[in-house]
Design a protein around this motif. Structure first.
Motif, short mmCIF file in Angstrom:
data_model
loop_
_atom_site.label_atom_id
_atom_site.label_comp_id
_atom_site.label_asym_id
_atom_site.label_seq_id
_atom_site.Cartn_x
_atom_site.Cartn_y
_atom_site.Cartn_z
N ASP A 1 -1.44 2.66 3.81
CA ASP A 1 -1.03 2.55 5.35
C ASP A 1 -0.85 3.92 5.73
OD1 ASP A 1 -0.58 -0.31 5.20
OD2 ASP A 1 0.99 0.14 4.42
N GLY B 1 2.06 4.55 1.43
CA GLY B 1 2.11 5.18 2.87
C GLY B 1 1.47 6.63 2.89
N LYS C 1 0.83 -1.25 0.12
CA LYS C 1 -0.06 -0.15 0.22
C LYS C 1 0.86 1.26 0.01
CE LYS C 1 -3.82 -1.92 2.69
NZ LYS C 1 -4.75 -1.83 3.77
N GLU D 1 -6.48 1.22 11.18
CA GLU D 1 -5.19 0.82 11.52
C GLU D 1 -4.17 1.95 11.21
OE1 GLU D 1 -3.81 -2.71 10.00
OE2 GLU D 1 -5.58 -4.08 10.76
N ARG D 2 -3.36 1.86 11.87
CA ARG D 2 -2.40 3.16 11.62
C ARG D 2 -1.09 2.84 12.37
NH1 ARG D 2 -5.50 4.77 16.33
NH2 ARG D 2 -4.25 5.38 18.09
#
Length: 223
Positions: free
Chosen positions: A128, A103, A101, A175-176
């Motif tokens: 992300d 960022g 993915k 999500e992180r």
């Protein structure tokens, strides 16, 4: 290739931005793209500096770093800059070479209002999310002079006490990754204010950016 992007008005780009970008590369990305906005969807810019000037300052700031590049698609596209449009564009542009993915780097005060973004769910699915720490709560109060004005239902990442907002765990459900970046306790607003007030600001920005601002008399600077 693992790719990260860092969007913003960069009004002006300063050493804090560059520190965040460099810290993001430590997460394993091969390249970081700075994506200057044309018209931010969440704020009205305080200083009337053209997109071309903000782009020129970015170019001056990252010159010589092969892992930093500028993606001018939002300025070229015009209108309000939405991250979802940029992410879709980049997925197509880097088709076949992109690994994993993209960022997506953002400050904690931006992440605090992520749920208000256009197509936030799709952005989170494509990217992300990487959250950079800003000034810790209580370290400083944001000056009301020269502040950007929030648009719509955004509050500009500033709480009622004038401090940078943090991520609300109940609202931020995606999500992180939270970066352990060094915090430089100043912002673009601080740089603009110090220029306008005739205070020292030279060492808050890269030398080439300082030269550009002075040469073009931006933000009330004087030669």
């Amino acid at each position: 290739m693992r790719l990260a992007i860092y969007g913003g008005s960069f009004n002006p780009i300063h050493n804090g931005h560059l520190m965040v970008a460099d810290s993001a590369l430590e997460l394993g990305y091969d390249k970081l793209l700075f994506v200057p906005t044309f018209i931010p969807p969440h704020k009205q810019l305080a200083a009337s500096v053209s997109p071309s000037s903000r782009l020129a300052m970015l170019e001056a700031a990252i010159s010589g770093n092969p892992k930093f590049e500028i993606e001018p698609c939002e300025i070229q596209r015009g209108g309000i800059s939405y991250t979802i449009d940029t992410v879709r564009f980049l997925k197509e542009k880097y088709r076949g070479v992109l690994k994993g993915k993209i960022g997506l780097v953002m400050g904690q005060e931006i992440a605090a209002e992520f749920e208000k973004w256009k197509n936030a769910e799709e952005v989170a699915a494509f990217c992300d999310i990487i959250i950079a720490k800003r000034q810790r709560l209580g370290d400083r109060r944001a000056s009301s002079h020269g502040m950007n004005k929030p648009r719509g239902d955004y509050v500009g990442g500033i709480d009622a006490q004038g401090q940078f907002m943090d991520v609300n765990e109940k609202k931020f459900k995606w999500e992180r990754v939270e970066m352990d970046n060094l915090i430089l306790s100043f912002s673009s607003t601080d740089v603009r204010n110090r220029i306008a007030q005739g205070k020292s600001w030279r060492y808050l920005v890269p030398p080439a950016v300082y030269d550009y601002i002075v040469a073009n008399r931006l933000y009330g600077s004087k030669q």
